[in-house]
Design a protein around this motif. Structure first.
Motif, mmCIF file in Angstrom:
data_model
loop_
_atom_site.group_PDB
_atom_site.id
_atom_site.type_symbol
_atom_site.label_atom_id
_atom_site.label_comp_id
_atom_site.label_asym_id
_atom_site.label_seq_id
_atom_site.Cartn_x
_atom_site.Cartn_y
_atom_site.Cartn_z
ATOM 1 N N LEU A 17 -5.568 -0.526 -4.211
ATOM 2 C CA LEU A 17 -5.143 -1.183 -3.289
ATOM 3 C C LEU A 17 -5.516 -2.356 -2.769
ATOM 4 O O LEU A 17 -4.573 -3.491 -2.887
ATOM 5 C CB LEU A 17 -4.506 -0.534 -2.358
ATOM 6 C CG LEU A 17 -4.619 1.316 -2.466
ATOM 7 C CD1 LEU A 17 -4.333 2.328 -1.484
ATOM 8 C CD2 LEU A 17 -3.037 1.026 -2.860
ATOM 9 N N GLU A 18 -6.391 -3.070 -3.366
ATOM 10 C CA GLU A 18 -7.006 -4.350 -2.918
ATOM 11 C C GLU A 18 -6.388 -5.260 -4.107
ATOM 12 O O GLU A 18 -6.316 -6.136 -4.292
ATOM 13 C CB GLU A 18 -8.917 -4.223 -2.691
ATOM 14 C CG GLU A 18 -8.717 -3.472 -1.499
ATOM 15 C CD GLU A 18 -10.515 -3.831 -1.548
ATOM 16 O OE1 GLU A 18 -11.486 -3.581 -2.630
ATOM 17 O OE2 GLU A 18 -10.560 -3.862 -0.346
ATOM 18 N N SER A 26 -7.087 4.636 -5.409
ATOM 19 C CA SER A 26 -8.594 4.584 -4.244
ATOM 20 C C SER A 26 -8.437 3.187 -3.661
ATOM 21 O O SER A 26 -7.528 2.040 -3.345
ATOM 22 C CB SER A 26 -9.537 4.532 -5.568
ATOM 23 O OG SER A 26 -9.480 3.278 -6.709
ATOM 24 N N ARG A 27 -9.485 2.587 -2.713
ATOM 25 C CA ARG A 27 -9.410 1.684 -2.007
ATOM 26 C C ARG A 27 -8.634 0.538 -2.801
ATOM 27 O O ARG A 27 -8.496 -0.510 -2.734
ATOM 28 C CB ARG A 27 -9.898 1.781 -1.001
ATOM 29 C CG ARG A 27 -10.581 0.439 0.321
ATOM 30 C CD ARG A 27 -11.376 0.613 0.739
ATOM 31 N NE ARG A 27 -11.405 -0.328 1.171
ATOM 32 C CZ ARG A 27 -11.335 -0.825 3.024
ATOM 33 N NH1 ARG A 27 -10.748 0.865 4.160
ATOM 34 N NH2 ARG A 27 -11.101 -2.001 3.819
ATOM 35 N N THR A 82 -7.419 4.005 5.887
ATOM 36 C CA THR A 82 -8.326 5.150 6.009
ATOM 37 C C THR A 82 -8.423 5.902 6.970
ATOM 38 O O THR A 82 -9.057 7.324 6.988
ATOM 39 C CB THR A 82 -9.105 4.152 5.578
ATOM 40 O OG1 THR A 82 -9.614 3.116 4.606
ATOM 41 C CG2 THR A 82 -10.990 5.143 5.557
ATOM 42 N N ALA A 126 0.419 -0.824 -0.114
ATOM 43 C CA ALA A 126 -0.350 0.092 -0.148
ATOM 44 C C ALA A 126 0.362 0.950 -0.024
ATOM 45 O O ALA A 126 0.743 2.303 -0.626
ATOM 46 C CB ALA A 126 -0.758 0.069 0.757
ATOM 47 N N LEU A 179 -6.060 -1.769 5.311
ATOM 48 C CA LEU A 179 -6.721 -0.686 4.814
ATOM 49 C C LEU A 179 -7.698 0.204 5.558
ATOM 50 O O LEU A 179 -7.947 1.590 5.015
ATOM 51 C CB LEU A 179 -7.680 -1.388 3.296
ATOM 52 C CG LEU A 179 -6.526 -1.249 2.343
ATOM 53 C CD1 LEU A 179 -7.692 -2.653 1.113
ATOM 54 C CD2 LEU A 179 -5.126 -0.022 1.651
ATOM 55 N N ASP A 180 -8.613 -0.635 5.976
ATOM 56 C CA ASP A 180 -9.116 0.166 6.955
ATOM 57 C C ASP A 180 -8.140 1.164 8.044
ATOM 58 O O ASP A 180 -8.622 2.507 8.400
ATOM 59 C CB ASP A 180 -9.726 -0.672 8.369
ATOM 60 C CG ASP A 180 -11.048 -1.317 7.333
ATOM 61 O OD1 ASP A 180 -11.430 -1.053 6.704
ATOM 62 O OD2 ASP A 180 -11.374 -1.941 7.866
ATOM 63 N N VAL A 193 -5.582 6.419 2.591
ATOM 64 C CA VAL A 193 -6.595 6.060 1.988
ATOM 65 C C VAL A 193 -7.760 7.254 1.929
ATOM 66 O O VAL A 193 -8.815 6.742 3.479
ATOM 67 C CB VAL A 193 -6.736 4.901 1.735
ATOM 68 C CG1 VAL A 193 -8.268 4.415 1.142
ATOM 69 C CG2 VAL A 193 -5.527 3.959 1.754
ATOM 70 N N ASP A 194 -8.354 8.111 0.682
ATOM 71 C CA ASP A 194 -9.597 8.549 1.042
ATOM 72 C C ASP A 194 -10.008 8.643 -0.316
ATOM 73 O O ASP A 194 -10.337 9.435 -0.962
ATOM 74 C CB ASP A 194 -9.133 9.619 1.943
ATOM 75 C CG ASP A 194 -11.000 10.635 1.891
ATOM 76 O OD1 ASP A 194 -11.831 10.647 1.351
ATOM 77 O OD2 ASP A 194 -10.119 12.005 2.316
ATOM 78 N N ASP A 195 -11.225 7.941 -0.593
ATOM 79 C CA ASP A 195 -12.068 7.107 -2.000
ATOM 80 C C ASP A 195 -12.847 9.082 -2.828
ATOM 81 O O ASP A 195 -12.287 8.949 -3.378
ATOM 82 C CB ASP A 195 -12.165 6.460 -1.855
ATOM 83 C CG ASP A 195 -11.752 5.142 -2.389
ATOM 84 O OD1 ASP A 195 -10.446 5.152 -2.579
ATOM 85 O OD2 ASP A 195 -12.440 4.228 -1.920
#
Length: 185
Positions: A55-56, A51-52, A77, A41, A73-74, A82-84
């Protein structure tokens, strides 16, 4: 004199293939999945905003378990890495300003990047009808300069096709083309 130890292909003894009982090779373990996920990440985010969902996908390609990827990722965020929503707003702003993309093309790009529809809708509110009209006119004016000397129908078709590729609705495209051609006369 021959060695009674069984040999494997390549002449290595089976005992030589096992990790040694001491030293750095004996201590070398598989990296922690969470550490791998964090590294992936951070490298992705260092290169460019992501975007999340992007990264996934990057983590899945490296076989990071879903639950580990979700936890990392949580946390990212939570701390704002990470901020979509911010990513979507930045993407809409830059793609519209630099490439002249219309809302329809921007919505498609956001969808491809894994942005949720409600987040995408919020980001697309930055571009209103007047912004789209202005972008269409700017693109058509630029295209008009490069098509001078061609037949009027060919010019119309090329200008309209350009706007179609950029995601502009047919009505906006035709108004912009007719406006620019009328300005030239």
């Amino acid at each position: 004199m021959t060695d009674p130890t069984p040999r494997r292909r390549g002449g290595r003894r089976r005992a030589e293939l096992e990790p040694p009982p001491a030293g750095s090779a004996a201590q070398d373990r598989e990296p922690d999945a969470e550490e791998v996920a964090r590294t992936i990440a951070l490298r992705q985010l260092t290169a460019a905003p992501r975007s999340r969902a992007q990264l996934e996908v990057a983590m899945a390609r490296r076989d990071v378990p879903e639950d580990v990827a979700g936890r990392v990722l949580d946390r990212f965020t939570e701390v704002g890495l990470v901020d979509d929503g911010a990513y979507a707003e930045m993407l809409v702003r830059t793609r519209h300003a630099e490439r002249g993309l219309a809302r329809r093309a921007l919505a498609e790009e956001l969808r491809r990047k894994g942005i949720a529809p409600d987040v995408a809708a919020g980001a697309l509110e930055q571009v209103d009808d007047a912004d789209e009209e202005a972008a269409a006119l700017a693109l058509v004016r630029k295209k008009a300069r490069s098509t001078r000397g061609l037949d009027a129908q060919v010019r119309r078709r090329r200008m309209a096709a350009l706007l179609g590729r950029k995601g502009f609705p047919a009505g906006v495209a035709m108004r912009a083309v007719e406006t620019v051609l009328a300005e030239e006369e």
